[in-house]
Scaffold this active site. Structure first.
Site, PDB file in Angstrom:
ATOM      1  N   LEU A  43       0.854  -1.185   0.000  1.00  0.00           N
ATOM      2  CA  LEU A  43       0.000   0.000   0.000  1.00  0.00           C
ATOM      3  C   LEU A  43       0.890   1.235   0.000  1.00  0.00           C
ATOM      4  CD1 LEU A  43      -2.640  -1.126   2.637  1.00  0.00           C
ATOM      5  CD2 LEU A  43      -2.975  -0.921   0.169  1.00  0.00           C
ATOM      6  N   SER A  44       0.300   2.398  -0.277  1.00  0.00           N
ATOM      7  CA  SER A  44       1.134   3.599  -0.319  1.00  0.00           C
ATOM      8  C   SER A  44       1.847   3.808   1.013  1.00  0.00           C
ATOM      9  CB  SER A  44       0.313   4.828  -0.695  1.00  0.00           C
ATOM     10  OG  SER A  44      -0.700   5.061   0.257  1.00  0.00           O
ATOM     11  N   GLU A  45       1.180   3.518   2.151  1.00  0.00           N
ATOM     12  CA  GLU A  45       1.829   3.574   3.452  1.00  0.00           C
ATOM     13  C   GLU A  45       1.299   2.505   4.381  1.00  0.00           C
ATOM     14  OE1 GLU A  45       3.202   7.353   1.933  1.00  0.00           O
ATOM     15  OE2 GLU A  45       1.138   6.699   2.111  1.00  0.00           O
ATOM     16  N   THR A  46       2.208   2.022   5.208  1.00  0.00           N
ATOM     17  CA  THR A  46       1.873   1.159   6.331  1.00  0.00           C
ATOM     18  C   THR A  46       2.345   1.878   7.588  1.00  0.00           C
ATOM     19  OG1 THR A  46       2.065  -0.889   5.060  1.00  0.00           O
ATOM     20  CG2 THR A  46       2.301  -1.079   7.445  1.00  0.00           C
ATOM     21  N   HIS A  72      -2.996  10.221   6.009  1.00  0.00           N
ATOM     22  CA  HIS A  72      -4.078   9.231   5.970  1.00  0.00           C
ATOM     23  C   HIS A  72      -3.755   8.008   6.819  1.00  0.00           C
ATOM     24  CE1 HIS A  72      -1.768   7.137   2.828  1.00  0.00           C
ATOM     25  NE2 HIS A  72      -2.599   6.114   2.972  1.00  0.00           N
TER      26      HIS A  72
END
Length: 149
Positions: A43-46, A72
């Site tokens: 994902l874009s960020e964890t 987010h």
């Protein structure tokens, strides 16, 4: 054991909004392991947080590197903490590489308070003109971003 939650931020609908993974840790693994988990999540960020710390440190990884701030994924982390771990709390304070971040819950809404960026006007724009093929009207630079008008 690491509990992983997948959260769609900025929405009430499944598979809408901005997805983030939230990993609840009981101790901090190595940075290489955190990076591998983020790569696997893809994902874009964890976001990672150690629930056993008195001061909640939050860290974010993309599939390829650690980032200093992610809105987010912080919102997603606050939602998980308010819903699953801190049901009687209305405020959460996180420590991050960008400084102190605050999350406040009012009814079902979560409000975030992040550090203010110090914005500077850029006078030298030659390289930007070459990149975009046009002279910008104004250029502003923050800590990590450049805004062209």
């Amino acid at each position: 054991m690491i509990k992983i939650f997948f959260v769609d931020a900025f929405t009430e609908e499944l598979f809408k909004g901005n997805p983030a993974a939230v990993c609840i840790l009981e101790h901090w693994p190595s940075d290489d392991k955190l990076q591998s988990i983020a790569f696997e999540n893809n994902l874009s960020e964890t976001a990672f947080i150690n629930i056993n710390e008195k001061t909640l440190q939050i860290r974010w990884f993309t599939p390829t590197l650690e980032v200093e701030l992610c809105g987010h994924a912080t919102l997603a982390t606050a939602r998980i903490l308010f819903d699953e771990y801190l049901q009687n709390e209305t405020d959460i304070s996180f420590q991050s590489k960008s400084g102190k971040l605050l999350a406040r819950k009012e009814n079902e809404m979560i409000f975030l308070d992040f550090p203010i960026d110090d914005i500077q006007v850029c006078k030298e724009t030659t390289i930007l003109e070459k990149c975009f093929g046009k002279k910008p009207n104004e250029v502003f630079k923050g800590r990590d971003d450049i805004l062209l008008i």
